[in-house]
Design an enzyme around this catalytic site. Structure first.
Site, PDB file in Angstrom:
ATOM      1  N   LYS A 105       2.852 -12.393   4.222  1.00  0.00           N
ATOM      2  CA  LYS A 105       4.031 -12.225   3.378  1.00  0.00           C
ATOM      3  C   LYS A 105       5.019 -13.373   3.600  1.00  0.00           C
ATOM      4  O   LYS A 105       5.548 -13.946   2.641  1.00  0.00           O
ATOM      5  CB  LYS A 105       4.697 -10.878   3.664  1.00  0.00           C
ATOM      6  CG  LYS A 105       3.834  -9.683   3.275  1.00  0.00           C
ATOM      7  CD  LYS A 105       4.417  -8.377   3.762  1.00  0.00           C
ATOM      8  CE  LYS A 105       3.615  -7.187   3.276  1.00  0.00           C
ATOM      9  NZ  LYS A 105       2.173  -7.259   3.583  1.00  0.00           N
ATOM     10  N   LYS A 117      -9.859  -9.843   6.677  1.00  0.00           N
ATOM     11  CA  LYS A 117      -9.069  -8.986   5.785  1.00  0.00           C
ATOM     12  C   LYS A 117      -9.487  -7.528   5.931  1.00  0.00           C
ATOM     13  O   LYS A 117     -10.612  -7.156   5.592  1.00  0.00           O
ATOM     14  CB  LYS A 117      -9.257  -9.434   4.334  1.00  0.00           C
ATOM     15  CG  LYS A 117      -8.413  -8.652   3.334  1.00  0.00           C
ATOM     16  CD  LYS A 117      -6.935  -8.896   3.516  1.00  0.00           C
ATOM     17  CE  LYS A 117      -6.112  -8.182   2.463  1.00  0.00           C
ATOM     18  NZ  LYS A 117      -4.676  -8.348   2.688  1.00  0.00           N
ATOM     19  N   GLY A 175       0.799  -1.218   0.000  1.00  0.00           N
ATOM     20  CA  GLY A 175       0.000   0.000   0.000  1.00  0.00           C
ATOM     21  C   GLY A 175       0.832   1.269   0.000  1.00  0.00           C
ATOM     22  O   GLY A 175       0.405   2.300  -0.531  1.00  0.00           O
ATOM     23  N   ASN A 176       2.043   1.206   0.587  1.00  0.00           N
ATOM     24  CA  ASN A 176       2.885   2.410   0.626  1.00  0.00           C
ATOM     25  C   ASN A 176       3.349   2.828  -0.757  1.00  0.00           C
ATOM     26  O   ASN A 176       3.825   3.946  -0.955  1.00  0.00           O
ATOM     27  CB  ASN A 176       4.094   2.186   1.544  1.00  0.00           C
ATOM     28  CG  ASN A 176       4.981   1.042   1.073  1.00  0.00           C
ATOM     29  OD1 ASN A 176       4.488  -0.007   0.661  1.00  0.00           O
ATOM     30  ND2 ASN A 176       6.272   1.230   1.143  1.00  0.00           N
ATOM     31  N   LYS A 205      -3.236 -10.179  -1.493  1.00  0.00           N
ATOM     32  CA  LYS A 205      -2.396 -10.010  -2.680  1.00  0.00           C
ATOM     33  C   LYS A 205      -1.126 -10.839  -2.614  1.00  0.00           C
ATOM     34  O   LYS A 205      -0.599 -11.267  -3.655  1.00  0.00           O
ATOM     35  CB  LYS A 205      -2.036  -8.539  -2.879  1.00  0.00           C
ATOM     36  CG  LYS A 205      -0.946  -8.037  -1.956  1.00  0.00           C
ATOM     37  CD  LYS A 205      -0.494  -6.648  -2.269  1.00  0.00           C
ATOM     38  CE  LYS A 205       0.761  -6.294  -1.487  1.00  0.00           C
ATOM     39  NZ  LYS A 205       0.718  -6.651  -0.054  1.00  0.00           N
TER      40      LYS A 205
END
Length: 310
Positions: A273, A128, A12-13, A211
Site C-alpha cells: 500500500k 501473495k 478485504g474488510n 490490487k
C-alpha cells in the site's frame, strides 16, 4: 472541497470472507462510496479478492478431483469468476443505494485483464497469500501437497502464489470511456486477471497481481487526482504493534521511502500500500494517496483523519 477523480481500492474488510458475509459487507461499503459520490467526486472502484479467489480455486480443485471429466480451473479463470460475482454484488448494492438517495448514475463492472511480464522474478518466489486462513497443521498438509504457504502478518497461515507487477491494464480505454461519461466503474478486481502476451493472444498466468499496485497503475493512466486505499486501520503506523508505535498523518515521498527501507511495513499487508502510494505520488505533481479505514473515507477526504502520502 473541489470534486476529484478518485481510484478507490477496497480492502478485504469491505467484502467479507464468504458469500453471506460479502452480501452484508457490501451494504455497508456502498454507503461510504455513496457518501463520496454525494460530495461530487468521480469514482473508479477496484477491490481485493483474496478469500474469494481462494474459495473458488478450492471449489474447482475439489470438483476436478471428484469428477476427472472437469479439468482443473486455472487461477486466472478463478480470478475472472471472482471479478464477476464480487462486481455483481457491488454494482447492485451501489445502484440501490444511489437510487435511495435520488442519485441517477450508472454502475458497471468491467472484466479486466492486466498484462504481466513472464520474466518477472516474482514467478520464482511466490509471496501473495490467497484463500482462507489455516492452522499450522493445515498449512503443513498444504505444503506437503506441493503448495507454498506462509504466515500472514500474525493472522494465520495461507496458501501463496506468485505476485508479478502489473505492466498494462488491457481494458483501460473501456474503463476511461465509461468514467469520462460519468459512469461509476468497478474494474481490475483482485488486481486484474493476470495475462501474458503471446503475439495477439493473451494467456492467463498462474498468479495474483496485488490490487494496490494495479490500482496505482490504473490511477496513473486515468489521470486521477487521488488514490484512496481503504484497509483495516485508520492510519499507517511505524513500529506497528510495539510499545513505541506511532500513527502517521502525513508522509512525504522521501520519508515514506525511508520507512520502507527500514522495514517498517509488513510485506503482503501495509508494505504494498505504501509502495503504491509512493509510486503514485512520484508519477506526477500534486498526486496524493489517502490510506484509511472504510468507515473513515469521507473524513479522510476532508483532511480529518487517515494518512496522506505525497
Amino acid at each position: 472541497m473541489k470534486p476529484k477523480r478518485i481510484v478507490l481500492a477496497l480492502g478485504g474488510n469491505a467484502l467479507g470472507e464468504n458469500l453471506p458475509e460479502q452480501m452484508k459487507a457490501v451494504k455497508r461499503t456502498v454507503k461510504t462510496i455513496a457518501d463520496l459520490l454525494e460530495e461530487g467526486h468521480q469514482m473508479v472502484i477496484t477491490h481485493g479478492n483474496g478469500p474469494q479467489v481462494g474459495m473458488i480455486n478450492m471449489a474447482m480443485t475439489t470438483l476436478s478431483r471428484e469428477d476427472p471429466s472437469h479439468p482443473m480451473a486455472p487461477l486466472s479463470v478463478c480470478t475472472a469468476m471472482s471479478q464477476g460475482y464480487i462486481g455483481y454484488d457491488l454494482q447492485n448494492a451501489l445502484r440501490e443505494e444511489l437510487m435511495d438517495r435520488g442519485i441517477d448514475k450508472g454502475v458497471a463492472t468491467v472484466l479486466t485483464q492486466v498484462e504481466v511480464d513472464p520474466a518477472d522474478p516474482a514467478f520464482q518466489q511466490p509471496t501473495k497469500p490467497i484463500g482462507a486462513f489455516m492452522t499450522q497443521a493445515e498449512a503443513e498438509e498444504m505444503r506437503r501437497r506441493g503448495n507454498p504457504v506462509m504466515e500472514d502478518a500474525g493472522r494465520g497461515w495461507r496458501r501463496v502464489v506468485a505476485s508479478p507487477r502489473p505492466r498494462q491494464v488491457v481494458e483501460l480505454d473501456t474503463i476511461r470511456t465509461l468514467a469520462d461519461a460519468g459512469q461509476i466503474v468497478i474494474a481490475c478486481g483482485g488486481g486484474g486477471i493476470p495475462v501474458l502476451p503471446d503475439g495477439n493472444h493473451l494467456r492467463g498466468a498462474g498468479a495474483v497481481v496485488d490490487k494496490d499496485f494495479t490500482a496505482e497503475l490504473l490511477a496513473e493512466e486515468l489521470g486521477a487526482d487521488c488514490l484512496m486505499i481503504l484497509t483495516a486501520v485508520e492510519k499507517v503506523a511505524v513500529h506497528f504493534g510495539k510499545p513505541n508505535q506511532r500513527w502517521l498523518t502525513h508522509m512525504t515521498v522521501p520519508v515514506a521511502e525511508k520507512y520502507i527501507a527500514e522495514g517498517q511495513f509488513a510485506p503482503g499487508s501495509m508494505l504494498p500500500k505504501v509502495e503504491a502510494a509512493v509510486a503514485f505520488a512520484k508519477s506526477s505533481s500534486g498526486r496524493q494517496t489517502l490510506i484509511t479505514q472504510l468507515e473513515k473515507a469521507l473524513d479522510g477526504m476532508r483532511g480529518q483523519t487517515g494518512t496522506i502520502i505525497g
